[in-house]
Design a protein around this motif. Structure first.
Motif, PDB file in Angstrom:
ATOM      1  N   SER A 119       0.855  -1.197   0.000  1.00 36.89           N
ATOM      2  CA  SER A 119       0.000   0.000   0.000  1.00 36.89           C
ATOM      3  C   SER A 119       0.882   1.236   0.000  1.00 36.89           C
ATOM      4  O   SER A 119       2.067   1.170   0.368  1.00 36.89           O
ATOM      5  CB  SER A 119      -0.914  -0.008   1.228  1.00 36.89           C
ATOM      6  N   TYR A 123      -0.597   5.332   4.184  1.00 36.18           N
ATOM      7  CA  TYR A 123      -2.020   5.013   4.070  1.00 36.18           C
ATOM      8  C   TYR A 123      -2.489   4.315   5.349  1.00 36.18           C
ATOM      9  O   TYR A 123      -3.604   4.538   5.810  1.00 36.18           O
ATOM     10  CB  TYR A 123      -2.259   4.128   2.854  1.00 36.18           C
ATOM     11  N   TYR A 124      -1.619   3.458   5.891  1.00 35.45           N
ATOM     12  CA  TYR A 124      -1.886   2.814   7.181  1.00 35.45           C
ATOM     13  C   TYR A 124      -0.914   3.359   8.206  1.00 35.45           C
ATOM     14  O   TYR A 124       0.184   3.830   7.884  1.00 35.45           O
ATOM     15  CB  TYR A 124      -1.735   1.298   7.077  1.00 35.45           C
ATOM     16  N   TYR A 142      -2.751  -2.569  12.604  1.00 36.11           N
ATOM     17  CA  TYR A 142      -2.619  -1.186  12.145  1.00 36.11           C
ATOM     18  C   TYR A 142      -4.010  -0.663  11.819  1.00 36.11           C
ATOM     19  O   TYR A 142      -4.991  -1.422  11.750  1.00 36.11           O
ATOM     20  CB  TYR A 142      -1.702  -1.098  10.921  1.00 36.11           C
ATOM     21  N   ILE A 143      -4.087   0.628  11.615  1.00 33.38           N
ATOM     22  CA  ILE A 143      -5.361   1.268  11.280  1.00 33.38           C
ATOM     23  C   ILE A 143      -5.142   2.202  10.097  1.00 33.38           C
ATOM     24  O   ILE A 143      -3.997   2.545   9.751  1.00 33.38           O
ATOM     25  CB  ILE A 143      -5.921   2.066  12.486  1.00 33.38           C
ATOM     26  N   GLU A 144      -6.231   2.571   9.437  1.00 30.01           N
ATOM     27  CA  GLU A 144      -6.131   3.536   8.347  1.00 30.01           C
ATOM     28  C   GLU A 144      -5.793   4.915   8.911  1.00 30.01           C
ATOM     29  O   GLU A 144      -6.286   5.314   9.965  1.00 30.01           O
ATOM     30  CB  GLU A 144      -7.439   3.601   7.570  1.00 30.01           C
ATOM     31  N   ASN A 145      -4.949   5.610   8.192  1.00 29.98           N
ATOM     32  CA  ASN A 145      -4.525   6.940   8.609  1.00 29.98           C
ATOM     33  C   ASN A 145      -5.568   7.967   8.149  1.00 29.98           C
ATOM     34  O   ASN A 145      -5.723   8.205   6.944  1.00 29.98           O
ATOM     35  CB  ASN A 145      -3.160   7.257   8.008  1.00 29.98           C
ATOM     36  N   HIS A 167       1.807  -4.358   4.039  1.00 37.42           N
ATOM     37  CA  HIS A 167       0.841  -4.242   5.129  1.00 37.42           C
ATOM     38  C   HIS A 167       0.280  -5.614   5.545  1.00 37.42           C
ATOM     39  O   HIS A 167      -0.775  -5.699   6.174  1.00 37.42           O
ATOM     40  CB  HIS A 167      -0.316  -3.300   4.752  1.00 37.42           C
TER      41      HIS A 167
END
Length: 339
Positions: A119, A123-124, A142-145, A167
């Motif tokens: 990715s 982005y993450y 992880y999470i989306e930024n 990712h």
């Protein structure tokens, strides 16, 4: 007759101390210890984080693939096998694969996903509220930024390859994403160890490690000197303002990532065969053994004729007669000496 199993039956001589208590004596205990079975990761974690469904043609019934195991992952690395399209087909290979084609397909999907799902950078992100992992473990979440502003296609094809990151967790040589210590024992195993004689404790194995999550693809190992694991290009060199960026995996032919602005996607269309620098060829047959060296000790003698046998017998009889005469003369000389 269908042979389902075989028997191993060594013989032993029994020497009871008390013939009346033969049945009370304990049986001999084997010192063999089977190899440790590495447990598979639970559903939703590691190599089994995702669940996959497959079908031969769109519109047909979907079939859920089973979870993968470390043994299947390890064996899949040593074999090259094309899919037949039959999920229940046996996987005939060396070393033998522990499962049918649906398990082999699941293992290959996990390997491809871990190596090629990438990715755009930032982005993450890691959750700042999440506690820091221990030194022996790595982040697996992880999470989306929410502050990701997108990335231009020309930046995604930058030759430095620092703007694409992995990712999906790296699969360790053990066949898991999180290392399992094979020397750790449960309660029952500890009790058995206490009953046995104390011996030398095995050396503690070195924990396996791999690249962390969100590692740039620029750190991927080269396929060979001068051949990177990825190739980057634009979808169009004529209208670059509308072009998207393409990242092509050279390690898994058929794996691509497409990105533009705030969007990206991963896709794989291939035969689930990893690229190798040297093409596969069976091991050559061993050289043919040379003939055994001949000599008088191994050469078969010819049978003698009747005349030769008669001559040999006559010679033996004559020799025996001479020996008898010599013996009589010696006896007479001894008698004369006595007189």
């Amino acid at each position: 007759t269908v042979i389902e199993n075989t028997y191993q039956a060594p013989d032993a001589q029994y020497k009871p101390s008390d013939p009346q208590n033969i049945d009370d004596d304990p049986l001999p205990r084997t010192e063999y210890k089977p190899p440790i079975i590495i447990p598979w990761e639970e559903k939703g974690f590691g190599a089994n984080k995702f669940t996959y469904f497959v079908c031969n043609e769109l519109g047909e019934q979907w079939v859920r693939l089973p979870n993968t195991t470390p043994k299947q992952m390890i064996t899949a690395r040593f074999i090259k096998k094309y899919m037949t399209g039959d999920l229940d087909a046996p996987v005939l290979s060396s070393p033998p694969f522990p499962g049918t084609e649906k398990s082999y397909l699941r293992a290959q999907i996990a390997r491809i996903t871990a190596s090629t799902h990438i990715s755009p950078l930032n982005y993450y992100m890691f959750d700042e509220e999440e506690e820091e992992p221990d030194e022996d473990s790595a982040r697996d979440h992880y999470i989306e930024n929410p502050e990701f502003e997108g990335m231009a296609a020309r930046d995604l094809v930058d030759p430095s390859m620092n703007n694409w990151v992995h990712h999906v967790q790296y699969i360790l040589p053990q066949g898991r994403c999180t290392w399992f210590n094979p020397t750790q024992k449960g309660g029952e195993e500890e009790e058995e160890e206490e009953e046995e004689e104390e011996g030398e404790e095995p050396d503690e194995p070195e924990p396996e490690t791999g690249p962390a999550l969100l590692t740039p693809i620029s750190e991927d190992a080269e396929i060979q000197e001068g051949s990177p694991a990825w190739s980057l290009k634009l979808t169009s060199t004529l209208v670059t303002q509308y072009a998207a960026a393409i990242a092509k995996s050279n390690l898994w032919p058929g794996a691509y990532a497409v990105g533009i602005d705030k969007k990206f996607e991963n896709i794989y269309v291939g035969n689930a065969i990893k690229y190798e620098v040297e093409t596969y060829s069976p091991a050559p047959l061993p050289p043919v053994l040379s003939e055994y060296k001949t000599g008088p000790e191994v050469t078969e003698a010819e049978d003698p004729s009747a005349e030769e046998e008669a001559a040999v017998k006559a010679a033996e009889a004559e020799a025996n007669g001479e020996d008898a005469e010599e013996g009589e003369e010696e006896a007479e000389e001894e008698e004369e000496d006595d007189d």
